[in-house]
Design an enzyme around this catalytic site. Structure first.
Site, PDB file in Angstrom:
ATOM      1  CD  GLU A 170      -2.949  -0.832   0.173  1.00  0.00           C
ATOM      2  OE1 GLU A 170      -3.174   0.171  -0.547  1.00  0.00           O
ATOM      3  OE2 GLU A 170      -3.546  -1.822  -0.062  1.00  0.00           O
ATOM      4  CG  HIS A 179      -7.647   0.286  -1.536  1.00  0.00           C
ATOM      5  ND1 HIS A 179      -7.095  -0.447  -2.632  1.00  0.00           N
ATOM      6  CD2 HIS A 179      -9.090   0.668  -2.215  1.00  0.00           C
ATOM      7  CE1 HIS A 179      -7.617  -0.269  -3.772  1.00  0.00           C
ATOM      8  NE2 HIS A 179      -8.936   0.150  -3.597  1.00  0.00           N
TER       9      HIS A 179
END
Length: 336
Positions: A134, A290
């Site tokens: 990420e 996410h």
């Protein structure tokens, strides 16, 4: 593959914030804990789950195994992973309320039904390292799940938050609030994030503990490969981050498996990403999309499903050792 529980993002956020903002959670942490990695006992398909095994972990009675692909409702509700625990800094392992609220078992949500192993084919590798980074400007999160290629068992987890090296403190705060504030994990990020160079050092120790890597043997992985959902993580982001961190690209990042390419060639249909694959395979999404640790678990569940269907999971991309910026893509039919 997993029990159908609707995503309850708002509940997830509120429950994490109530804990992460609690002063009692941030007790003084011994310096030695910062480098600990927490291993989970290898989970056999026909056994009950084991809690993560480490020197400070609470070891409650194991819950019954739930077949991951059966879509039966689990008796144990879904719980968010304690992200202090994955960083080696959870100080509330003796707090029953905390243990009830948060998951401390990396195998949870990834249980295997032994009946599904009858279709699994022989693999060229012993272990798959599922990775989902990420961070667009710099890497913010580095989660890896170690999966046994023969049994589909979860062997261990490595998870670190990463502190950017070329951003002002103000920009970092804005960046983290925008990225992790919506998940309610911005506090744990600030409390645990370390520079990328230190993350890779700890990761190499973790790899060596599992006999997957030895610097003296050229630094490449031993009978293991990274599995990603797309080429971005290892083709682009790690390569960029190593330049930013002023370090040479480690040899273990020279090849990887893009699960989307394997999916295309095995099922003969194109999937743009993780969410598409999960929808087509009827795998409910667990956690928050996410958030790297949750996405890694969901990609691992797609991998398990494909293994159970009999897919051969092969290397799809390889860097040129003399010219790392040049990459050879090994599948003729691939996602571009």
């Amino acid at each position: 593959m997993a029990f159908p529980i609707p995503r309850a993002t708002f509940c997830w956020v509120s429950s994490f914030r109530s804990s992460s903002l609690s002063h009692s959670h941030l007790l003084p942490i011994p310096h030695c804990l910062s480098s600990l990695t927490h291993s989970c006992t290898p989970m056999r398909a026909f056994e009950t789950l084991a809690s993560l095994s480490n020197t400070t972990a609470h070891n409650p009675s194991s819950p019954p195994t739930v077949p991951s692909h059966s879509h039966k409702v689990s008796k144990n509700r879904w719980k968010p992973m304690c992200l202090y625990y994955t960083q080696g800094k959870c100080t509330k392992m003796d707090d029953a309320i905390h243990l009830e609220k948060f998951n401390h078992d990396c195998s949870r949500d990834l249980e295997v039904n032994i009946a599904e192993l009858k279709h699994i084919c022989s693999q060229n590798l012993d272990f798959f390292l599922v990775l989902d980074l990420e961070g667009r400007v710099e890497i913010l999160e580095f989660p890896v799940l170690m999966i046994n290629a023969k049994t589909m068992d979860v062997m261990d987890i490595f998870h670190r938050f990463v502190r950017p090296s070329e951003m002002s403190e103000q920009r970092i705060n804005e960046y983290i609030e925008g990225k992790y504030g919506k998940f309610g994990v911005d506090r744990v990020w600030h409390d645990t994030a370390i520079p990328f160079t230190e993350v890779l050092h700890q990761f190499e120790v973790w790899l060596a503990q599992h006999h997957l890597w030895e610097k003296e043997l050229g630094g490449r992985l031993n009978q293991a490969a990274f599995v990603t959902c797309g080429n971005w993580d290892l083709k682009t982001k790690v390569f960029q981050q190593c330049k930013v961190s002023k370090m040479k690209l480690p040899p273990y990042f020279m090849e990887w498996i893009n699960l989307k390419d394997v999916y295309l060639n095995f099922y003969k249909r194109r999937a743009a990403g993780m969410m598409t694959m999960m929808k087509e395979l009827r795998i409910p999404v667990v956690g928050s999309h996410h958030l790297g640790i949750d996405d890694t678990k969901n990609i691992a569940r797609v991998l398990q499903h494909m293994l159970a269907d009999g897919a051969l999971i092969q290397i799809t991309a390889r860097r040129n050792s003399d010219s790392p910026e040049n990459i050879e893509f090994l599948f003729k039919n691939r996602i571009r």
